[in-house]
Design an enzyme around this catalytic site. Structure first.
Site, PDB file in Angstrom:
ATOM      1  CE  LYS A 199      55.798  53.431  69.051  1.00 26.79           C
ATOM      2  NZ  LYS A 199      54.781  54.217  70.032  1.00 26.79           N
ATOM      3  CB  SER A 253      47.471  53.277  59.653  1.00 29.60           C
ATOM      4  OG  SER A 253      48.902  53.805  59.919  1.00 29.60           O
ATOM      5  CB  THR A 254      47.611  50.623  54.760  1.00 30.84           C
ATOM      6  OG1 THR A 254      46.890  49.335  55.380  1.00 30.84           O
ATOM      7  CG2 THR A 254      48.261  50.610  53.516  1.00 30.84           C
ATOM      8  CD  GLU A 255      48.928  58.064  56.771  1.00 27.29           C
ATOM      9  OE1 GLU A 255      47.871  57.620  57.298  1.00 27.29           O
ATOM     10  OE2 GLU A 255      49.631  59.119  56.503  1.00 27.29           O
ATOM     11  N   GLY A 257      52.706  51.665  57.899  1.00 22.10           N
ATOM     12  CA  GLY A 257      53.233  50.438  57.462  1.00 22.10           C
ATOM     13  C   GLY A 257      54.245  50.683  56.158  1.00 22.10           C
ATOM     14  CD  GLU A 274      48.912  40.559  60.678  1.00 19.80           C
ATOM     15  OE1 GLU A 274      48.030  40.861  60.257  1.00 19.80           O
ATOM     16  OE2 GLU A 274      49.411  39.380  60.977  1.00 19.80           O
ATOM     17  CB  CYS A 308      42.886  45.686  61.654  1.00 15.85           C
ATOM     18  SG  CYS A 308      42.900  44.245  62.790  1.00 15.85           S
ATOM     19  CD  GLU A 405      41.324  50.489  59.127  1.00 21.19           C
ATOM     20  OE1 GLU A 405      42.310  51.160  58.979  1.00 21.19           O
ATOM     21  OE2 GLU A 405      41.275  49.454  59.549  1.00 21.19           O
TER      22      GLU A 405
END
Ligand code: NAP
Ligand code: MG
Length: 502
Positions: A199, A253-255, A257, A274, A308, A405
């Site tokens: 996707k 994004s970590t969010e 993720g 990642e 990133c 970030e």
């Protein structure tokens, strides 16, 4: 300040590609979304709609996963020899090189990145990744293991391990390097014999769809690569939660993720991530200043800071602070900002209106909290999503611009006195741990600092050096697992121990 506008004449394949409504690739066929819906794709340099692509949702993801499952369990793909598989992956790399100009133009049009960068970096790196991974297809080996089994004295066994593909993989990618991220994901998955549902990001779906056509041209069996465009909250979430996939590989994004991880817990899918970064870039007083100025400027401004691993916290030793930061500010002011398709452009627009607003919001918050811009500091032009290359000073460690970030062309320069534990602590004072940079002529200082920085990659007297052979990934909340290099094979294989009594 206004924006340069001279653009190149597009390759005819690009104009015809964007003219047609783009469909989903499921089981070797280009099909409409089950809902029949499409969504528009923008040129971020102008805000104009350039294409319409299918809006895949849960139902389409389900069809794609079933196709990938069939392709993994039966049909031609599992019967191919490693050498045949490797040849297909290699051919995909060749086809990318054959279509380099067209792919670079499409990427620049869709994402906004400078055409010169797409030509020199994104597309050749993607081809190289497939070529590199093609070589691994024939080298995915297990071991023979001598075993002792103390409770079976005298018995003899033949024990060995096999490395088998993990199965059907869901892959979700971001918009900052749309084509290259598709390559990082597909390359190792295909080399190891997995099948895939990919996707792409809603902002930049075009080059992944073109890659789907090249996958077909290369001759991959139907259903091995399925591509479903759509939104994260619908198509992405459905893919991450789908019980029919064995693993989800995510970049973003970590969010998000963390959401992927939650979705994968239902059936304990394998997960690799990642994620984001807030990378420290440390310049010591003995550094080659010319090199460090150019290098630290490029560390943040490359790809408009939408990296990133961008070197967004620039730590500079006090005695060279003014000179180095002045030099980086001069570099920032010299950068030619404009539409990606203008061959002279060095920095294009932010990828979307929301990303543009997000970066401008960070600039406003930093300046309101007392930071000072020695270069840039705001938006540029009145059309498209352009932001000035910005250098901030006088920041405080708890400001949002230091902790979060930004994902834009904004660097905060922070002075430090000595190369001591306080510096290391400040450099590591972030939830992230993706990358770091060190600039010094002193080898001993360079390697000792490289050992202390909590980051998946440390660049010394260079930055943003990527290679298909070099593993990349994050410490801390920057991710799980390593992409590229032979480490990437671990993400897509699992080990089976076989033990036979003799
Ligand atoms: P993002 O919002 O996390 O999106 C990444 C992908 O996830 C997109 O395809 C997105 O779909 C999808 N998505 C969004 N919500 C989802 C959900 N609930 N479930 C499943 N999928 C979902 O990140 P982005 O803003 O596109 O990209 C920027 C971020 O990626 C930055 O934080 C950056 O550091 C990180 N990044 C990391 C690396 C790395 O290698 N570590 C590389 C590049 C980028 P839609 O966009 O279609 O909604
Ligand atoms: Mg999004």
């Amino acid at each position: 300040m206004s924006i340069a506008t001279a653009e190149i004449r597009l390759d005819k394949n690009v104009t015809s590609f964007v003219k047609e409504r783009r469909k989903l690739l499921i089981d070797g066929q280009w099909v409409d979304a089950a809902s029949g819906k499409t969504f528009p794709v923008e040129n971020p340099a102008t805000g104009e709609v350039i294409a319409h692509v299918s809006e895949g949702t849960k139902e389409d993801i389900d069809r794609a996963v079933k196709a990938a499952r069939r392709a993994f369990e039966s049909g031609a793909w599992p019967r191919l020899s490693p050498s045949e598989r490797g040849r297909l992956v290699w051919k995909l790399g060749d086809l990318i090189l054959e279509h380099l100009e067209e792919l670079a133009e499409l990427e620049s049009l869709d994402n906004g990145k400078p055409i010169a960068v797409a030509r020199a970096a994104d597309v050749p790196l993607a081809a190289d990744l497939f070529h590199y991974m093609a070589g691994w297809a024939t080298k995915i080996e297990g071991n023979t293991i001598p075993i002792s089994v103390p409770y079976a004295p005298g018995a003899k066994f033949h024990a060995y391990t096999l490395r088998e593909p993990v199965g059907v993989v869901g892959q979700i990618i971001p918009w900052n390097f749309p084509f290259l991220m598709a390559a990082w994901k597909l390359g190792p998955a295909l080399a190891t014999g997995c099948t895939v549902v990919l996707k792409p990001a809603e902002e930049t779906p075009l080059t992944a769809l073109r890659l789907g056509e090249l996958v077909q041209e290369a001759g991959f069996p139907d259903g091995v690569v399925n591509i479903v465009t759509g939104f994260g909250e619908t198509a992405g979430a459905a893919l991450a939660a789908h019980p029919g996939i064995d693993k989800v590989a995510f970049t973003g994004s970590t969010e998000v993720g963390k959401l992927i991880l939650k979705a994968a817990t239902n059936d304990l899918k394998k997960v690799s991530l990642e994620l984001g970064g807030k990378s420290p870039n440390v310049v010591l007083r003995d550094a080659d200043l010319d090199l460090a100025i150019k290098g630290t400027a490029s560390a943040i401004f490359f790809n408009h800071g939408q990296c990133c691993c961008a070197g967004s916290r620039l730590f500079v030793q006090q005695s060279i602070f003014d000179k180095l930061v002045g030099g980086v500010a001069d570099e920032a002011k010299k950068i030619r900002v404009g539409p990606g398709l203008d061959p002279k452009t060095q920095m294009g627009p932010m990828v979307s209106e929301s990303q543009f607003n997000r970066v401008c919001g960070y600039l406003e918050s930093g300046l309101a909290e007392g930071a000072k811009a020695v270069a840039g500091g705001g938006k540029r032009g009145d059309k498209g999503y352009f932001v000035e290359p910005t250098v901030l000073v006088d920041t405080k460690p708890d400001m949002k611009v230091i902790q979060e970030e930004i994902f834009g062309p904004v660097v905060a320069a922070i002075p430090f006195k000595e190369l001591d534990d306080d510096l290391v602590k400040a450099a590591n004072d972030t939830i992230y741990g993706l990358a770091a940079g060190v600039w010094t002529r002193d080898l001993s200082k360079a390697h000792s600092l490289a050992g202390k920085l909590k980051a998946g990659t440390v660049w010394v007297n260079c930055y943003n050096i990527f290679d298909a052979a070099l593993p990349f990934g994050g410490y801390k909340q920057s991710g799980w697992g390593r992409e590229m290099g032979h480490d990437a094979l671990d993400l897509y294989t699992q080990k089976k121990a076989v033990c036979a009594a003799l």
